[in-house]
Design an enzyme around this catalytic site. Structure first.
Site, PDB file in Angstrom:
ATOM      1  NE  ARG A 275      -4.285  -1.355   0.099  1.00 21.37           N
ATOM      2  CZ  ARG A 275      -4.460  -2.395  -0.728  1.00 21.37           C
ATOM      3  NH1 ARG A 275      -3.544  -2.718  -1.612  1.00 21.37           N
ATOM      4  NH2 ARG A 275      -5.591  -3.081  -0.706  1.00 21.37           N
TER       5      ARG A 275
ATOM      6  CG  HIS B 213      -3.062  -0.780  -6.763  1.00 23.09           C
ATOM      7  ND1 HIS B 213      -3.486  -0.153  -5.623  1.00 23.09           N
ATOM      8  CD2 HIS B 213      -3.008  -2.098  -6.437  1.00 23.09           C
ATOM      9  CE1 HIS B 213      -3.689  -1.035  -4.659  1.00 23.09           C
ATOM     10  NE2 HIS B 213      -3.404  -2.242  -5.141  1.00 23.09           N
TER      11      HIS B 213
ATOM     12  CD  GLU C 297      -2.993   3.178  -5.425  1.00 23.14           C
ATOM     13  OE1 GLU C 297      -2.021   2.925  -4.719  1.00 23.14           O
ATOM     14  OE2 GLU C 297      -3.837   2.360  -5.788  1.00 23.14           O
TER      15      GLU C 297
HETATM   16  C1  DGY Z   1      -5.643  -5.991  -2.949  1.00 22.87           C
HETATM   17  O1  DGY Z   1      -6.368  -6.938  -3.196  1.00 22.87           O
HETATM   18  O2  DGY Z   1      -5.543  -5.525  -1.814  1.00 22.87           O
HETATM   19  C2  DGY Z   1      -4.830  -5.435  -4.063  1.00 22.87           C
HETATM   20  O3  DGY Z   1      -4.159  -4.299  -3.713  1.00 22.87           O
HETATM   21  C3  DGY Z   1      -5.662  -5.210  -5.298  1.00 22.87           C
HETATM   22  O4  DGY Z   1      -6.008  -6.421  -5.801  1.00 22.87           O
END
Ligand code: DGY
Length: 327
Positions: A236, A283, A265
């Protein structure tokens, strides 16, 4: 029951929900905008949402009938879990199914940034391939180097398994240490955060975003990294202090970064955009057709079971909900 689905799913995918419930589904490729989500949530008992939908106090205040939130994604920092639990709402995510895809993309970033793959591609397209030279596009060897993994959960472990194929030494850091047997099986060695940062050629982040991991990598941590090292983030964005990262890339504190996620983001820090020593992706860690299909199936299964008041397989707060009187 009334169900809101904030992603656009194929008719075949929606069919099992539609067979049992009244479904309002988003259409179109982008995310459902906040105002639409807020305006539609009032009479819904089920919500299938994505990691870009904020299920926070302000949404929950309007969601008086909500019983189930099925997140399409493994990370659930978009959901205020305690607030959902307090209201008797079962929350689930989609673990496991995206582990390999995300670990693969982590390695794609390691290789791309170390071997200057994107720079090479850009040059061929923009200027043409002039000639092979002994010193053209010299990058950094990946094989045999040291990889530091921060967060050795499912995805971190899958990255460690891949690193073995590259003959890499793997250090890991997380709050709880694995058993010696597990460490041996995975060929990983535990290190304190700052030792890991100082010894790794590549540092890869695989922690969830929580109050404890926000800005886990800041100025001080970047200063501990080697000037030849690369930072890789497929977890993240806010785990990294982006301002400090830009500064470290500019000063040469580290050699480069491979990023799939960003602090604000979908905004990307302008200081990252012009840098050749960064590879920037939108992402897309879990973005394979196979994985996205499995994520949808998993989220739908979680949603449907939750609406039947049966335990969704990936429920995050079932124990806390059990015994709690649902208002
Ligand atoms: C998640 O699933 O947390 C990813 O960042 C996106 O698929």
């Amino acid at each position: 029951m009334d169900v809101l689905v904030t992603i656009s799913l194929d008719h075949d995918m929606l069919a099992p929900i539609e067979a049992r419930h009244v479904v309002t589904a988003h259409s179109g490729h982008g995310p459902m905008d906040r105002d639409t989500l807020v305006s539609l949530i009032g009479d819904k008992e089920g919500l299938l949402c994505t990691i870009t939908d904020r299920v926070d106090e302000s949404l929950l205040k309007r969601a008086n009938r909500l019983r189930v939130v099925a997140n399409y994604g493994v990370g659930y920092d978009n959901i205020h879990l305690e607030a959902c639990t307090k209201r008797g709402i079962a929350v689930s995510n989609t673990p496991d199914v995206l582990t390999d895809a995300t670990a693969d993309l982590t390695f794609a970033l390691i290789l791309a940034v170390a071997r200057r793959v994107v720079e090479g591609d850009n040059m061929v397209r923009q200027k043409g391939f002039q000639a092979w030279t002994p010193f053209g596009f010299l990058g950094t060897e990946v094989s045999g180097k040291t990889l530091g993994i921060i967060g050795l959960g499912r995805i971190g472990k899958a990255v460690a398994r891949r690193a073995k194929g590259f003959g890499m030494a793997v250090l890991y850091y997380q709050r709880s240490r694995l058993s010696p047997e597990e460490e041996e099986a995975l060929c990983v060695e535990y290190a304190d955060l700052y030792d890991l940062l100082g010894q790794s050629d590549f540092v890869s982040l695989h922690v969830p975003l929580t109050d404890k991991t926000r800005h886990l990598i800041g100025r001080r941590e970047l200063d501990h990294m080697r000037p030849t090292a690369f930072l890789i983030n497929t977890s993240r964005g806010p785990v990294v202090d982006e301002e400090a990262l830009v500064e470290a890339l500019e000063k040469g504190t580290i050699s480069g970064a491979g990023l799939d996620v960003y602090e604000k983001e979908p905004e990307v820090h302008p200081g990252l955009l012009g840098k050749e020593n960064t590879v920037l992706l939108p992402h897309m860690g879990s973005a394979t057709m196979e994985t996205r299909k499995k994520m949808a199936q998993r989220a739908i299964q979680n949603l449907l079971l939750g609406l039947e008041e049966k335990r969704p397989p990936d429920c995050l707060n079932w124990e806390q909900l059990k015994g709690q009187k649902i208002p």
